[in-house]
Design a protein around this motif. Structure first.
Motif, PDB file in Angstrom:
ATOM      1  N   ASP A  93       6.647  11.023  -8.401  1.00 13.10           N
ATOM      2  CA  ASP A  93       7.719   9.884  -7.994  1.00 13.10           C
ATOM      3  C   ASP A  93       9.012   9.840  -9.290  1.00 13.10           C
ATOM      4  OD1 ASP A  93       5.633   8.683  -9.714  1.00 13.10           O
ATOM      5  OD2 ASP A  93       6.041   6.678  -8.931  1.00 13.10           O
ATOM      6  N   VAL A 110      11.287  12.058   2.179  1.00 17.18           N
ATOM      7  CA  VAL A 110       9.787  12.062   1.842  1.00 17.18           C
ATOM      8  C   VAL A 110       8.956  11.973   3.154  1.00 17.18           C
ATOM      9  CG1 VAL A 110      10.111  11.504  -0.685  1.00 17.18           C
ATOM     10  CG2 VAL A 110       9.491   9.627   1.113  1.00 17.18           C
ATOM     11  N   SER A 112       5.687  10.183   4.987  1.00 18.69           N
ATOM     12  CA  SER A 112       4.662   8.981   4.969  1.00 18.69           C
ATOM     13  C   SER A 112       3.671   9.235   5.968  1.00 18.69           C
ATOM     14  CB  SER A 112       5.617   7.890   5.300  1.00 18.69           C
ATOM     15  OG  SER A 112       4.602   6.659   5.233  1.00 18.69           O
ATOM     16  N   LEU A 122       3.641   2.935   3.402  1.00 17.81           N
ATOM     17  CA  LEU A 122       4.073   4.374   2.600  1.00 17.81           C
ATOM     18  C   LEU A 122       2.844   4.783   1.611  1.00 17.81           C
ATOM     19  CD1 LEU A 122       7.759   3.313   1.860  1.00 17.81           C
ATOM     20  CD2 LEU A 122       6.744   4.899   3.871  1.00 17.81           C
ATOM     21  N   THR A 125       3.225   8.080  -3.484  1.00 17.79           N
ATOM     22  CA  THR A 125       4.366   8.823  -3.890  1.00 17.79           C
ATOM     23  C   THR A 125       5.574   8.164  -3.190  1.00 17.79           C
ATOM     24  OG1 THR A 125       2.984  10.796  -4.294  1.00 17.79           O
ATOM     25  CG2 THR A 125       5.326  11.016  -3.807  1.00 17.79           C
ATOM     26  N   SER A 126       5.386   7.894  -1.939  1.00 20.48           N
ATOM     27  CA  SER A 126       6.587   7.585  -0.956  1.00 20.48           C
ATOM     28  C   SER A 126       7.037   6.241  -1.661  1.00 20.48           C
ATOM     29  CB  SER A 126       6.230   7.494   0.477  1.00 20.48           C
ATOM     30  OG  SER A 126       6.066   8.843   0.830  1.00 20.48           O
ATOM     31  N   ALA A 139      11.769   7.748   4.563  1.00 29.72           N
ATOM     32  CA  ALA A 139      10.583   8.148   4.794  1.00 29.72           C
ATOM     33  C   ALA A 139      10.346   8.564   6.280  1.00 29.72           C
ATOM     34  CB  ALA A 139       9.688   6.989   4.460  1.00 29.72           C
TER      35      ALA A 139
END
Length: 146
Positions: A93, A110, A112, A122, A125-126, A139
């Motif tokens: 991130d 990103v 998910s 999520l 990281t998301s 996402a």
């Protein structure tokens, strides 16, 4: 609706990465935006708690080379030049935020995995990308491939 100029697509280099790329590519094409790809490798010291009494440099270098080859394969059909293919070592991130800021990105895409419950909506990281981003974040729910 915003007109995006630079879309940063964060990939984990798994088989499902193409789902995230397809969504980001579609948005970029509709907006005439350029695309960059990013993958962040967590340092092996983080993955193993930093308590391993050995030099992990050669293993980290191999992981980096493998990631560069994979991202180049993903970038080739989209004609994404090497300077917009980012393989970084660090917390995903944080690295995504840093590149987004440095490159003037106005949309981060990103994946998910859509776990259950609000706190698991999520992936980690998301969630981190969403909460620290200075631009829009999309996402993309990853569909399980059979």
């Amino acid at each position: 609706m915003s007109k995006y100029q630079h879309v940063l697509i964060a990939v984990d280099l798994t088989e499902e990465s193409h789902q995230v790329i397809e969504k980001g590519q579609g948005i970029a094409e509709r907006n005439g935006a350029k695309i960059s790809l990013i993958h962040a490798l967590e340092p092996l010291g983080f993955a193993y708690g930093g308590d391993i009494p050995m030099d992990l440099t050669s293993i980290q270098d191999q992981l980096d080379q493998h990631a560069r080859a994979k991202i180049a394969d993903l970038a080739a059909p989209l004609n994404i030049p090497q300077e917009r293919q980012h393989i970084l070592v660090g917390l995903p991130d944080s690295e995504i935020h840093r590149i987004a800021k440095e490159q003037g990105v106005d949309l981060i895409v990103v994946g998910s995995h859509g776990r259950h419950g609000l706190s698991l909506l999520l992936g980690s990281t998301s969630t981190g990308v969403l909460h620290g981003a200075k631009c829009d974040v999309l996402a993309v729910r990853i569909q399980k491939e059979d």
